[in-house]
Structures are given as C-alpha cells and as structure tokens.
Design an enzyme around this catalytic site. Structure first.
Site, PDB file in Angstrom:
ATOM      1  N   HIS A 155       0.834  -1.278  -0.084  1.00  0.00           N
ATOM      2  CA  HIS A 155      -0.055  -0.068   0.153  1.00  0.00           C
ATOM      3  C   HIS A 155       1.073   1.118   0.006  1.00  0.00           C
ATOM      4  CE1 HIS A 155      -2.951  -3.006   0.666  1.00  0.00           C
ATOM      5  NE2 HIS A 155      -4.103  -2.076   1.010  1.00  0.00           N
ATOM      6  N   ARG A 415      -4.848 -11.493  -3.907  1.00  0.00           N
ATOM      7  CA  ARG A 415      -5.925 -10.711  -3.516  1.00  0.00           C
ATOM      8  C   ARG A 415      -6.463 -10.196  -4.857  1.00  0.00           C
ATOM      9  NH1 ARG A 415      -7.544  -5.232  -0.352  1.00  0.00           N
ATOM     10  NH2 ARG A 415      -5.984  -4.305  -1.715  1.00  0.00           N
ATOM     11  N   GLU A 543     -15.152  -4.951   4.081  1.00  0.00           N
ATOM     12  CA  GLU A 543     -14.380  -3.702   4.015  1.00  0.00           C
ATOM     13  C   GLU A 543     -15.671  -2.377   4.701  1.00  0.00           C
ATOM     14  OE1 GLU A 543     -11.649  -3.452   0.678  1.00  0.00           O
ATOM     15  OE2 GLU A 543     -13.079  -4.746   0.082  1.00  0.00           O
ATOM     16  N   ASP A 583     -11.810   1.190   4.636  1.00  0.00           N
ATOM     17  CA  ASP A 583     -12.838   1.542   3.943  1.00  0.00           C
ATOM     18  C   ASP A 583     -14.204   1.475   4.907  1.00  0.00           C
ATOM     19  OD1 ASP A 583     -12.301   1.662   0.986  1.00  0.00           O
ATOM     20  OD2 ASP A 583     -11.485  -0.108   1.311  1.00  0.00           O
ATOM     21  N   ARG A 622      -5.184  -3.247   9.056  1.00  0.00           N
ATOM     22  CA  ARG A 622      -4.629  -2.047   9.599  1.00  0.00           C
ATOM     23  C   ARG A 622      -4.000  -1.148   8.601  1.00  0.00           C
ATOM     24  NH1 ARG A 622      -1.795  -2.280  14.372  1.00  0.00           N
ATOM     25  NH2 ARG A 622      -2.999  -0.737  15.379  1.00  0.00           N
ATOM     26  N   ARG A 755      -9.528   5.568  -2.764  1.00  0.00           N
ATOM     27  CA  ARG A 755      -8.933   4.853  -1.791  1.00  0.00           C
ATOM     28  C   ARG A 755      -8.860   5.315  -0.556  1.00  0.00           C
ATOM     29  NH1 ARG A 755      -7.695  -0.028  -3.984  1.00  0.00           N
ATOM     30  NH2 ARG A 755      -7.420  -0.075  -6.267  1.00  0.00           N
TER      31      ARG A 755
END
Length: 924
Positions: A155, A415, A543, A583, A622, A755
């Site tokens: 990320h 994923r 989410e 989210d 997290r 996002r």
C-alpha cells in the site's frame, strides 16, 4: 544563535532522561545547519533561522505579531527559495525521527538493565501470565496450534526514497555508536561521518521522478528481511524458548502482499507473482548460504579429538568434499556439501549464482525440510558429543530460520476484487454454453449453479476457445500459484483474499477458479466430498459498514452449503476472515468503524464455536494512520473482543509503518516482541465474558449518533467533495509516485471511489485528520444530553473497565494532538467557493471543539496525551517545525492552481508533503 539552536531549539520542557535525546537532536541540527550554510550561503541560512524563530514564537505565544510576520515572510518568497526552506525543515524532521528512535532504544536498554520490564515485552507478559497461574506447558501447547503473522503490503504510504532511507539507517547506526565512544578523537571521527551522511541527504533528490513498479516494491520490502526479520525472529524464538524451558513450535511467521495483490492494480499479474516468489527465495537462500559458510569456519571440530554421530558422518561422507586437510573435520565436510546443495537450489529456484561459488557440485534441495534434516543431523551430533555450546550462536538461529522462512521466506497472499472473479466465471460459463448471463442470476441461482459445477470433475474451460485477456490473466494467476507452491513449498502461497465480499457466491467463485487451475482436489459431490480438499484458504474481506454487518450471515450461509465444512476441515480446518479498517472508516467514521469491527469479530467467534474442527483466524487490515486502524499494536491487540485472538491473528503492516517499525533491527525486534507478547496476553489473560450489557448498548447508541454526524457532513453536505479536493493536497498526492497502484478505483471524484489511503493522507497533510475523530463529539454530546449524570458515569466506567473503549479514546486523543485547526483554516482558503467552504469549515470546527470537549469530559484530562507525556512533548516540539511546511505548501498550492506553470511550485508542494509526513510520523 548557534547553528544547532537555529535548527533545533528543543528541550524547554524535557525531563533529565530526555537530555540525551536533546543532545542528539541539537548535534544533528548543528550539522544540518552547517550543511545548509555551506551549500546555500549565509543569507539563506539566516532566512531559515528567522522562519524557525518566528514559528517557535508564534506557537509559544511569546510574540503576538510573530504569526503575521511569518505569513508575510513566507508569502513573499520566490518558489525556488521556498523549495530550499522546505528541504531544510523536512530534513530536520527526518533527523529528529532518527534521534527519537535512538532514544527509544536507549531508554529500553536502561529499563532492561534495571530489570524494569515495560508493557509489550515478553518479560512483562510472562510476569502477568505467571501471576494468573498460567502454566508453561499450557502456553507451549497453545503456541503449537497458533499462527501469528505481520503481513507486509505494498500500500503506497512510504513516501521516502530508498536512498533517503538507507542514509537514515547509516545515521541511526552512527548515533547508536556514539553511546559506546568515550574519547574525543573517536567522537570527532563519528561526527565527521554524521556530517558526511547529512551532506549525502542534502545532495540527494527527495522525491521520485517516476512511479514505483512492482519490482521496486518487492526489492524495497526485501531489504527489511535482510536487516531485521531473518535474524531478529530467530532471536525472539530463542528468548521465548529460554522462558518456557523447552522447544516452541514455529507459530510466528511473516506474510506478504507484494506481487500478489491485484485488487485495483493492473500491474500485478502471474509474472509479478512468480518474480516475487523468486526474489523472496533468493533472499532467504542467500542468507542460508552466508550462515552455512560461517558455520563451516566455526565448526572446526576434529575427529581425532571428538566423535561425531553416524548420521553426521554419513552426511560428511556423501558431501563430495575430498580435501585432504579436512579429512578429520566431518562437520566442515558436511557443511561444504550442504553449501553445494543450497547453491544448486538457488540456481534451480531463482536462476542466480551463489557467491562464493561452491568448490564442489551437489544435488539441489527440493524442499526446505531436506535442508532442515541435514541441520538437525549437525545439531544432534553436537549435542551427543559435548558440542552443545556451539549450537546457540549460529546453528540454532539458522535452524529456526529454516523452520520459519523455508525456501519461500514469507507467505504471499493473493488478492482480487470479487467483481473480477464474477466476470471471469461468467465468461467461462458463457463460453461453455452453460449459462449465458451469469451476472443476471439472483444469489440463489448463482449458488446453485456454482455448487453444481463444483460437484463435477469436468473443467469449464474449452480448449482453443477464445477468452478475453482479463480472463486469461486471472486464470494465469491461479495456475502460477499451483506451480509456485510446487516449487517453493505450500507455505509460499496459502491465502486467497476476496476484496469487497458481499455474498456467498463470491466465495464459491474462488473455489471454482481454484478447481480450474488444479488447486481443488476432488469434488463436492456427495460420493467424493469426504476426500475433497482445496489448496488455498478462501478469505473473505469485509470492508464497508454494510459488508461488516453482513459478514456473519455470509459465513453462516457459506457453511450451510453441502460439502463446504468438510472441504475446509479436509484442507486443514483453517478459516480466515479479513476485516477492513480503512474503507469502513471512510464509510461510517472512526467510532462506527471500530464498533462494527468489534461486533463483527465477536459474532464471527460465536458462529465458529458452533463449527467443530474449524479454527477461525481474524486478519486485521490495519493502516498507518489511526483512521485506518493504526495506533499502538499492543493496545490494539489487547482491545480485541474476548475470545477473538486465541493464538490466531494476522495484521497488515504497510508503507511508512514498515520503515518506522523495522528499518532498525533493534527497534524491529522490539516491535516483533510486542506482537508476540500482546498475542500471549490476549490469548490467556483477556476476560472470557463479554463486556457489561450497558457498555454494549451505550457503544451501539454512540455509533449510531456518530455515523449520522459523519455521513451528514461527508456524504450529504452539498459541496463537500469540492471542498475536499480543493482544501487538501489530494490531487498532488497522486503525483508522488509512491506506489504502483492508482489512487482511485475509478476515474471519478466520488469519495466512494477514492481509496482510503489518499483520503486519510490528504486530511493528515492539511492537519484536520478528520477521519480519525469526526462524529465522536456530536455522539457524546447527544448521548449526555439525554441523562448527563448517569450517562457520564457510564462513559467513565467504560473507559476504566473496557479496553476497547479506552483504546478508542486514546487513539482519538493522539489524533487531536497532531491536528491543528489554525493550519487547517489556511488550507480552507484554497477553496474556490468561499461561502460553501466557510460553511463546511464551520461545521468541522464545531465538530472539532465538540470532540475535544467530549474527550476531556470523559477522561477528566484537559491536556492532550496526558497519559503519554513523552509523545506529547515530541508532538509539541515538532509543531513549530511542521507549521512552515504547511504554510509554504498552501502558498505553493495557490500559485500552482492559479495556473502559474511554476515548476518550482510543484516541486515544493511534493517535497513539503514528504516533510509534513515525516514531522507527523505517518501518512496514510
């Protein structure tokens, strides 16, 4: 004023124990000041000093005119001048971070020397376990069934370049070295080396000119294995075994998303997955080769003096080593053979060569278990022949590393978004002429159709049929997973995460795609189901608030289907469920997100207690910022609902958090130890019963009130989206080149499509930190209005007795300490619609004041971070150095958005983002 004071006038409120920190910051500040003066000249240095002094005076309210003077000075700067000022203040923040990290280690060492364990240490954990009467044998048995794993993700929240990070590591090492130096000459040499590294920083470009690609992300994260994980995790196991007085199962392992996380990232595919596994394998095999090489030098044991075991002798004899000068050294001969086999495995698995080259050839190890068997032969022989003391220094850690890391290093998760799976399944069904319109079926129809296909041995794919590139790409990932598991071992890829899980069919689709790739063995037909098994754990990711509320119903529906429970039991009996913090926060606000995560976790545990033979593991997604589930890991784990850990937990680590926690191996070990300690305490010491019913009822009411206030502003206020895009640097953050993944899921300005990372990152830059507190103040205010005395008493008891609520308040308190509404007003001035912006800012300020009042009312503390004075001092000191960065960022944003075409303005904005993030010590 001296150069050090010019850059770092700290320490006014420091305690004696903080004096070494002040000295380090002053030293680094002096060096940075000298560097600025040398490179940019006296006039620039004096200008920076003036800005610093005005900002300090403004924050301390020692000069009522300081704020106006500072504003006039900064607004009058040319953009090129602003860039230099931003670089100076930004680098000061980076250097201050390094000094604080060094001080943290210094304080920990002092406490260890005094035998004063701290929360989060294994020593404190075992004290509490012992006081509770927990037996060591019970701990060992529990750990044998446990799985604890930090998972490193790609990320995009790390905005520093690797060059900057590497220079920072060198400076940290030099600061630590000063602790051991006493002579003036040695200290002077050390100072010269610090000066060299600071010069390197000043002469190194701060920002990236091109976007990171997946290979860059893989290489970046692997550096933390080399510096920290490969050595520190075995040491932690050794410490744990010493306390327990016996062997401990390898329950603590590393996870990874880089190369396998395709959700929203078109740059990740089967090729990047294979590259990730190869690079990981190369990293761990080179570590093994280096350790085996060193063991060969250390185990110079002669048979003329000490016997060896028959298995060790056999290992030496078949090694192929014929060196006459080693005829009586069976351990060395055995290790030469092991080295040759590792080198051959490196060549086979990764295509790369070992250095130094082996002197003999050997058959490659096919599995890590073969390598382990040979190491065990060495260990057992040493134990039986008076060589046990030789195990602990290197052989023992190497054996543990091989058990934990295998030939794969870390478990790489796959994923993808559920919509992508549905599209692929729909195309497969249509081409096979089974169902032309899968997407149009209702949920019951989808489940029936998917189950029917899972009961058949035939595949859906038609040879030579034409499929879309998207379908080919998705199926290629599943096929690569099968091949890579065969090459690197089954722990190389274990989990398949389904983003945006909304229905039972989302899970069935992934089972069907596993079947297409040979990852599902057998079928779900009644006559075959007892033997069916699946290779990859299907992990739903819930989410949004709505998804979290539906989680238990989806899992109940999934396990109600014929053959599913048996399939999972046959496959190891593990069911993992991932919970999304980011989210859900963007959807419902901080309080509601945390409450729904708590409720969902509790309900999932309740459901799986009715499923014999199945083990539930929760995976916590997290982020770095508190709004995305960040905050101290120790408190976060202990605040989990009763019964939700039980030795089973995975949690993501990402971006700047990875660097902050694991770049320094000593700090890294402390953070890994904290995860171990917190898991032990949460498993054995947390209350077995649920919190008081009145606590749960109050939390539900507060959540409803908070979510209403949050959504009213964020999603229902006209003009709020425009305000967000104009009053934060969201558009500029997208230009930072900090990751391979786009900032938005779709090319829109809808907040729903944005996002969570850039959403949180942007609010942090503008010092509002809105996702970390909005809604809480109104919720508490309304709740107290109904019955002030009774409800205030209830809230205070919740804080005192309920870890969940206490941690929630602590995290909000930390967010408020880092926010600054005075700075936020400057960003609001960037909005084009002044009337609308004024109205929105007024609501934000009202909510802000309400939240501060709520925290103070419930906790009884009027100062931020009253329970963490060290962090409070750190943040207070930093504010004066962050403010000029914020001010210049606003001014340069105004110039750029006015269409000036000033390249220096754009450059200054982007490096200011870096400096502000460093000052706040978090991004997204």
């Amino acid at each position: 004023m001296a150069a050090g004071d010019a850059i770092s006038a700290l320490g006014a409120c420091a305690t004696n124990k903080d004096q070494p920190l002040i000295d380090d910051i002053r030293l680094l500040g002096t060096i940075l000041g000298d560097t600025v003066r040398e490179h940019e000249g006296d006039a620039v240095f004096e200008q920076i000093e003036t800005i610093r002094q005005l900002s300090v005076d403004s924050h301390r309210s020692t000069d009522p005119q300081a704020g106006a003077k500072l504003e006039a000075l900064l607004n009058a700067m040319r953009s090129s001048e602003a860039v230099t000022v931003i670089r100076a203040f930004g680098y000061f923040s980076h250097l201050a971070n390094l000094a604080e990290d060094c001080h943290q280690l210094r304080q920990r060492a002092l406490l260890d020397a005094r035998q004063e364990p701290t929360d989060g240490s294994l020593t404190r954990a075992f004290e509490r376990l012992g006081a509770a009467g927990v037996k060591f044998a019970d701990i060992s048995r529990a750990l044998a069934q446990s799985w604890v794993s930090p998972v490193l993700t790609a990320h995009p929240t790390e905005i520093q370049r690797k060059s900057t990070l590497d220079a920072g590591r060198a400076i940290a090492a030099l600061l630590a070295e000063r602790e051991r130096l006493t002579g003036a000459v040695e200290l002077a040499k050390n100072t010269d080396l610090l000066r060299a590294r600071v010069t390197q920083l000043w002469q190194t470009r701060i920002r990236r000119f091109s976007n990171l690609n997946v290979q860059d992300e893989i290489e970046n994260v692997l550096s933390y294995y080399r510096t920290t994980f490969l050595r520190e995790i075995p040491r932690l196991y050794a410490a744990l075994e010493e306390r327990l007085g016996g062997d401990v199962a390898s329950f603590f392992r590393m996870g990874n998303w880089i190369g396998g996380d395709r959700d929203g990232n078109p740059n990740v595919n089967a090729d990047t997955l294979a590259m990730a596994l190869r690079k990981q394998s190369e990293t761990v095999l080179r570590h093994y080769l280096a350790e085996v090489h060193e063991l060969g030098a250390e185990l110079s044991i002669s048979q003329s003096l000490v016997n060896c075991s028959p298995p060790l002798q056999a290992l030496a004899d078949k090694s192929g080593d014929e060196g006459r000068h080693r005829e009586d050294e069976p351990y060395r001969r055995a290790l030469i053979g092991i080295y040759a086999r590792l080198a051959a495995a490196l060549k086979t698995l990764t295509g790369s060569q070992a250095f130094p080259h082996p002197g003999i050839s050997g058959a490659p190890y096919v599995r890590a278990e073969e390598f382990l068997s040979d190491l065990h032969a060495i260990r057992d022989s040493l134990c039986r022949n008076h060589g046990a003391p030789l195990i602990a220094p290197r052989l023992g850690p190497l054996i543990r590393a091989a058990e934990v890391f295998g030939f794969h290093l870390a478990t790489t998760d796959l994923r993808q978004n559920s919509d992508q799976h549905a599209a692929v399944v729909g195309e497969l069904l249509a081409v096979a002429r089974i169902e032309p319109s899968y997407a149009d079926l209702d949920e019951v129809g989808k489940q029936e159709l998917l189950l029917a296909q899972l009961c058949k041995p035939q595949l859906l794919r038609i040879r030579d049929a034409a499929y879309s590139a998207e379908t080919h790409g998705e199926l290629a990932v599943f096929e690569a997973a099968r091949t890579l598991r065969e090459q690197f071992g089954p722990n190389g890829i274990r989990h398949y995460i389904i983003s945006h899980t909304e229905t039972v069919s989302d899970l069935l689709e992934v089972l069907l795609l596993q079947k297409e790739a040979g990852l599902l063995h057998g079928t779900l037909a009644p006559e075959d189901a007892s033997l069916a098994r699946v290779d990859l754990i299907v992990v739903p990711l819930f989410e949004t608030i709505e998804d979290l509320r539906a989680a238990v119903a989806i899992m109940r529906g999934f396990y109600a289907l014929p053959g599913i429970a048996g399939l999972v039991r046959n496959s190891g009996g593990e069911q993992e469920v991932m919970l999304g913090y980011s989210d859900s926060n963007k959807d419902g606000g901080f309080l509601t997100s945390n409450w729904e995560l708590y409720r969902t976790s509790t309900a999932l545990v309740g459901f799986f207690e009715t499923q014999p033979g199945l083990t539930l593991r929760l995976f916590h997604g997290r982020g770095g910022a508190v709004a995305r589930g960040g905050g101290p890991s120790y408190q976060a784990i202990l605040a989990q609902p009763p019964g939700t850990v039980k030795g089973q937990i995975r949690l993501t680590e990402q971006g700047e958090v990875i660097n902050a926690k694991y770049a320094n191996p000593d700090i890294g070990r402390g953070n890994l130890e904290t995860l171990m300690a917190a898991t032990l305490e949460a498993t054995f010491l947390t209350a077995k019963e649920d919190p008081a019913a009145e606590f749960m009822i109050a939390a539900e009411k507060l959540s409803q009130l908070s979510m209403h206030a949050y959504r009213k502003l964020v999603y229902e206020t006209p003009g709020f989206t425009d305000y967000f895009f104009s009053a934060t640097p969201i558009m500029e953050i997208a230009e930072l080149n900090i990751g391979s993944r786009p900032a938005s899921r779709r090319a829109t300005r809808r907040i729903e499509d944005l996002r969570a990372i850039p959403w949180s990152f942007s609010w942090g830059q503008s010092r509002v930190a809105l996702p970390g507190w909005l809604g809480f103040g109104t919720a508490v205010e309304t709740f107290l209005a109904a019955d002030h005395a009774a409800h205030l008493s209830l809230l205070r008891r919740m804080q005192a007795q309920w870890p969940f609520f206490r941690t929630l308040l602590s995290n909000i308190d930390m967010v408020l300490a880092k926010a600054d509404l005075g700075v936020a007003r400057r960003y609001a001035g960037l909005a084009s619609d002044n009337a609308s912006a004024g109205n929105i800012l007024a609501v934000i300020e009202r909510e802000w004041l309400s939240t501060i009042k709520a925290i103070e009312t419930v906790t009884g503390e009027t100062q931020r971070l009253a329970d963490d004075p060290a962090l409070a001092r750190s943040i207070a000191h930093r504010c004066a150095y962050i403010a000029p960065l914020n001010h210049l960022q606003v001014e340069l944003l105004r110039r750029r958005r006015a269409g000036s075409g000033d390249e220096n303005a754009q450059h200054g904005i982007l490096i200011a983002i870096n400096g502000i993030a460093a000052g706040l010590r978090n991004t997204g």
